[in-house]
Write an enzyme that holds these catalytic residues in place. Structure first.
Site, PDB file in Angstrom:
ATOM      1  N   HIS A  33       0.533  -1.850  -5.921  1.00  0.00           N
ATOM      2  CA  HIS A  33      -0.064  -1.381  -5.208  1.00  0.00           C
ATOM      3  C   HIS A  33       1.445  -0.345  -4.919  1.00  0.00           C
ATOM      4  O   HIS A  33       2.518  -0.657  -5.362  1.00  0.00           O
ATOM      5  CB  HIS A  33       0.325  -1.397  -3.675  1.00  0.00           C
ATOM      6  CG  HIS A  33      -1.091  -2.418  -3.903  1.00  0.00           C
ATOM      7  ND1 HIS A  33      -1.047  -3.997  -2.869  1.00  0.00           N
ATOM      8  CD2 HIS A  33      -2.315  -2.236  -4.452  1.00  0.00           C
ATOM      9  CE1 HIS A  33      -2.409  -4.393  -3.326  1.00  0.00           C
ATOM     10  NE2 HIS A  33      -3.188  -3.595  -3.596  1.00  0.00           N
TER      11      HIS A  33
ATOM     12  N   SER B 162       1.542  -6.472  -5.966  1.00  0.00           N
ATOM     13  CA  SER B 162       1.979  -5.502  -4.686  1.00  0.00           C
ATOM     14  C   SER B 162       3.648  -6.026  -4.438  1.00  0.00           C
ATOM     15  O   SER B 162       4.368  -5.705  -5.798  1.00  0.00           O
ATOM     16  CB  SER B 162       1.459  -6.000  -3.757  1.00  0.00           C
ATOM     17  OG  SER B 162       1.136  -5.262  -2.500  1.00  0.00           O
TER      18      SER B 162
ATOM     19  N   ASP C 136      -5.835  -8.578  -2.044  1.00  0.00           N
ATOM     20  CA  ASP C 136      -6.456  -7.867  -3.176  1.00  0.00           C
ATOM     21  C   ASP C 136      -5.862  -8.483  -4.350  1.00  0.00           C
ATOM     22  O   ASP C 136      -5.242  -9.192  -4.977  1.00  0.00           O
ATOM     23  CB  ASP C 136      -5.466  -6.525  -2.964  1.00  0.00           C
ATOM     24  CG  ASP C 136      -6.212  -5.547  -3.481  1.00  0.00           C
ATOM     25  OD1 ASP C 136      -7.289  -5.257  -4.142  1.00  0.00           O
ATOM     26  OD2 ASP C 136      -5.677  -4.663  -4.267  1.00  0.00           O
TER      27      ASP C 136
END
Length: 996
Positions: free
Chosen positions: A70, A43, A161
């Site tokens: 992401h 991310s 995540d």
């Protein structure tokens, strides 16, 4: 890679984008790839980590790579191009349905989620769900599709995540890696994964490729591989495995010899590969030298992987078909008891508690829930007790259940108290520790499959013993009760749900009841006849007898009331309570003693002096005992300083005389009346005080009730506000991650543009051609150093109209020519001279953008002083130009001819005369299209000449054949327009190119 097939042998530079191979994917029958597939999740801050990773990936690693980052769904991504610049393997954006190939990398598109099915990429649209995590989603599909061939890597990023996805990969015997927190730009995702306790390696990104290749060199890649042979634990070395069992038992207290051999060996092989150890003897030595590795192996063997509502259909069957009947058989006020052994971090226990609570919503009976979750892993039990879980559980828990049974805390969900209070977690080994009893439900899923047959035969009768009649046993979908069909009846064969039958008479002989650690009944007996009696101390015996006979009973307690030592018989004052055992003196105090004892302990501890409470009436077995209570704080000796001594002193009660009258006849009448009056007044005062106290209490209760309602209202408002803030925080955090990723890509683009601008500037300066760029309004955009010598330009002139700038040209038509080019979009060229006498060829062309839009013009000035001097010399020497041109033409071996505007031949070279088999007299002045029986009229040459003259550009005709001496020769004609001067007949020059 040694011992592995190299899938790619082509060599190329790191910056060449290689083509994707069209070879079919190698696979085994069950759909798993015959090579590992590595999933990378990142991310915020992940771009730099991915660059460091792929810069170290060799060209023939034999692994495939899939990247999930992401990103904003509607934002175009150039992540694949950025990674390709540093990678030696092909990196491309994933395409739906494309098979994954080794030595290739695939990047998930920003507007799609990526799934893996039978080794092929499946792209899905994003779900508009707040807690849907794309990395977890991909890791789960990777684990379920590839099993032990799956590898998950979590890199820099915020949030949690990837953690639950790594747990799934671990459950399927895959490999898990995490970027070290120190090297991560954002350590949220790495820290969350590390805290889960299931990570195999924590490394900087640049070290990961080498460790991956080293690990998979000796990794069994197919189910058919024998882990015993792979590990080096040969059949003739059975003595090696018990050594590991012994080390584990010494370190953890647990015996793994009852686990299935192949299961144990697979886990040991993983640890050996991770530590780069090939021989079992070396690994045993490594275990002895590194106790931490023993702890790590212990956790590896436990496979502590679970999630909420695992095998969700089985929970639906329990909730709809099984639990209502069990609850209905309970009476009002009874307790439903359930035991979940091997509960790991508690998700299954809480899942069962949730569906039980939902079942109770429809019951009018008041039923208490009591669930016991046990595991041999202390670390897992502590996490279960904490009741805090990552936001990724939203993939397994419905939104309604999240809102009802969980509280949002930052990046996590915490189980609510109504569920937590009905669950008890404890460390227990189901093999050796005593079980729970009187159970309504025993849920033991996916534990028996790891135990050998003998252990399963011991546990199934034990499970029957722990259940009440008609109690239910739930096993995993791959487990069975074996031959104990006389103990259980099958309720659901698919989900292995059984009901306990009435116990047969032989059950006691079948149950191997564990009693936990204790005294070995087979220990060597001691011969008391041969033991020498110790010396007798008559003084101590006498002292103890006197204390037991004449001293009061007492207990030594600490400041919290926990009993440290008991002196004498305390049964008249203290008694054991029902429920779990306790050592607290207040919990054990009999009726009539507890309040005074609590007050005396507080006062004695606060004042540090003896506190006495006299004439206390203590109920003992239906009778009342009057005692004096003494609580004494101790200061000496130092060993008991700070503790309290509680002494119970009995008070002797004289029996009433047989001749005494209840009417107080033995007392004078006036004393009796006075006594009665005093008692009546005291009673009246007591009643009034009691009434006042009641009224004050009611008033206080009303105030407290009102305050409580206000506090509840305020709490609800705060909770609502907190949820809104948490939601806003998540959205901002997600937006920040996406912006960071876009910013990283834009930064790389800016760097590329800056490098391209530097290259262009250096190119223009190196060729020494004066260049000037203007926009559609004829304002100066940029210029080179050479242009400043022709037109007086400085840096501050950028943005000014060019007509405002003084020129050094002795030519006043530049602005007019520039205007004509911008209007007609036709390039033009002319010769100009400066006041100093320098000649330049000025060329003006429209400036076209990449989207074919005119955005100004480009002026170039090429120095032609040498050509001008040569022309002057030629005119001075009176050289015949036509003779010179013919000489130059004849030196060219290719046929060439110059035409005028009417397409008549002006001049040609010897090669053209030879090709046409003509003399100069036959050629000059003739129209080209009358040669060779109108040969050239049958080609597109006329059309090409017309277009070339109109657009002032070179052209090439289509090929045509020419017969010469019974041989067909294939030619094409290349033409170039010539700018005619005054009096010149030249128009176009043609060159014949032969195809050989």
């Amino acid at each position: 890679m040694p011992g592995r097939k190299a899938h790619s042998k082509q060599t190329r530079t790191p910056h060449d984008p290689p083509p994707v191979s069209d070879m079919p994917i190698e696979s085994i029958p069950d759909g798993k790839a015959s090579y590992p597939i590595v999933g990378l999740g990142a991310s915020a801050g992940g771009l730099e980590a991915l660059k460091l990773f792929f810069a170290k990936v060799p060209q023939n690693s034999g692994l495939a790579y899939i990247v999930v980052v992401h990103m904003t769904p509607k934002q175009p991504s150039i992540l694949a191009e950025l990674l390709q610049k540093v990678s030696r393997i092909p990196i491309k954006t994933a395409v739906d349905g494309e098979p994954v190939q080794p030595d290739h990398a695939y990047v998930a598109p920003p507007d799609k989620e990526i799934n893996l099915y039978q080794g092929a990429l499946q792209l899905l649209d994003f779900l508009k769900k707040r807690d849907h995590l794309s990395i977890d989603f991909f890791f789960r599909s990777l684990a379920r599709d590839q099993g032990a061939n799956a590898c998950g890597i979590v890199l820099s990023g915020t949030g949690t995540d990837g953690t639950l996805g790594l747990k799934e990969i671990k459950e399927f015997d895959g490999l898990t890696l995490v970027q070290s927190e120190k090297t991560a730009a954002y350590d949220g995702m790495p820290r969350s994964a590390i805290q889960s306790g299931i990570i195999d390696m924590v490394l900087p990104p640049e070290e990961m490729p080498e460790r991956l290749i080293r690990y998979y060199e000796h990794h069994p890649l197919t189910v058919a591989d024998d882990p015993v042979k792979k590990s080096g634990f040969r059949e003739d070395t059975h003595h090696q495995l018990p050594k590991i069992f012994a080390l584990l038992r010494n370190h953890t207290g647990h015996d793994f010899s009852v686990y299935k051999k192949n299961t144990i060996l697979r886990r040991i092989v993983r640890r050996m590969n991770l530590n780069n150890i090939r021989e079992q003897d070396q690994y045993i030595r490594f275990l002895r030298e590194h106790p931490q590795e023993v702890e790590t192996l212990f956790r590896e063997l436990l496979i502590g992987v679970t999630h909420f509502f695992r095998d969700a259909p089985s929970f639906d069957v329990l909730q709809k078909d099984i639990l209502p009947g069990l609850l209905d058989r309970l009476g009002d006020g009874e307790t439903f008891r359930a035991w979940i052994p091997g509960c790991s971090t508690g998700e299954e226990v809480y899942s069962l508690a949730i569906i039980l609570r939902e079942c109770l919503d429809g019951f009018s009976k008041r039923i208490t829930l009591q669930l016991f979750g046990t595991d041999i892993d202390q670390y897992a039990i502590e996490k279960a007790r904490n009741g805090l879980f990552h936001t990724g559980i939203a993939a397994d828990v419905s939104a309604d259940r999240l809102n009802r049974f969980f509280i949002r805390e930052g990046d996590s969900f915490r189980i609510r108290r109504e569920i937590r209070d009905c669950v008890i977690f404890s460390v227990q080994d189901v093999i050796k520790d005593p079980p729970f009893s009187r159970l309504n439900l025993l849920c033991c899923r996916n534990l028996l499959i790891y135990l050998n047959a003998s252990a399963q035969k011991r546990l199934v009768p034990l499970f029957h013993y722990t259940l009440r009649p008609e109690g239910v046993l739930v096993l995993g979908s791959s487990e069975t009760i074996g031959g104990f069909t006389d103990l259980f009846e099958n309720l659901n064969n698919k989900w292995k749900i059984f009901r306990a039958k009435e116990a047969p008479a032989t059950l006691r002989g079948q149950v191997a009841f564990p009693t936990g650690p204790g005294v070995d009944t087979h220990a060597i007996a001691v011969n008391t006849d041969t033991v020498k009696a110790p010396d007798i101390n008559l003084g101590n015996i006498t002292k103890n007898l006197v204390l037991e006979r004449f001293s009061p009973s007492a207990v030594l307690i600490d400041a919290k009331g926990n009993i440290l030592h008991v002196q004498g018989r305390t049964g008249k004052y203290l008694e054991a309570t029902s429920g779990p055992p306790t050592r607290n003196v207040l919990d054990m105090a009999r009726e009539g003693l507890r309040i005074e004892l609590s007050s005396a302990i507080r006062n004695a501890a606060a004042l540090q002096r003896e506190v006495t409470r006299g004439d206390l009436h203590v109920r003992t077995n239906g009778d009342t005992q009057i005692i004096h209570l003494h609580v004494i704080p101790l200061k000496q000796p130092p060993e008991v300083a700070g503790q309290l001594l509680v002494v119970f002193e009995d008070v002797a009660v004289e029996p009433e005389s047989s001749d005494s009258a209840p009417t107080l006849s033995g007392s004078p009448p006036h004393k009796s009346k006075n006594r009665i009056s005093e008692l009546e007044k005291e009673l009246q005062y007591t009643r009034e005080s009691h009434q006042t106290t009641i009224e004050e209490l009611e008033s206080s209760n009303e105030e407290l009730k009102s305050t409580n309602e206000e506090m509840q209202s305020a709490n609800e408002e705060l909770q609502s506000t907190n949820e809104e803030l948490e939601s806003s925080k998540e959205e901002l955090q997600s937006l920040n991650e996406e912006l960071h990723t876009v910013n990283s890509e834009m930064q790389n683009k800016v760097e590329e543009l800056s490098a391209a601008q530097d290259d262009m500037r250096n190119l223009l300066n190196s060729i020494e051609i004066a260049t000037l760029f203007v926009d559609n309004e004829k304002r100066i955009k940029r210029f080179t150093r050479e242009a400043a010598k022709i037109i007086n330009l400085i840096h501050t002139d950028i943005g000014r109209p060019i007509e405002h700038v003084v020129s050094n040209l002795a030519y006043d038509g530049m602005i007019r020519d520039l205007t004509r080019v911008l209007e007609t979009l036709a390039p033009m060229e002319t010769e100009v001279r400066t006041w100093e006498g320098n000649w330049y060829a000025m060329r003006i062309m429209p400036y076209r953008t990449t989207d074919n839009r005119i955005d100004g013009a480009v002026l170039t000035f090429t120095g032609i002083d040498d050509q001008k001097r040569a022309q002057e010399m030629l005119h001075t020497d009176n050289i015949d130009m036509e003779t010179l041109l013919e000489t130059v033409f004849d030196a060219n071996p290719k046929p060439m001819i110059v035409l005028d505007s009417r397409r008549n031949a002006v001049i040609a070279n010897a090669a053209f005369y030879g090709l046409m088999e003509k003399t100069p007299g036959d050629i000059k002045g003739r129209n080209l299209f009358t040669f060779e029986n109108d040969l050239f009229s049958r080609t597109d040459l006329e059309k090409k000449i017309t277009e070339g003259l109109e657009k002032n550009m070179e052209f090439t005709s289509t090929p045509f054949e020419l017969d010469r001496h019974d041989k067909k020769r294939l030619f094409s004609i290349h033409g170039r327009p010539m700018r005619p001067k005054s009096g010149s007949t030249y128009c176009v020059i043609l060159r014949f190119d032969e195809f050989i």
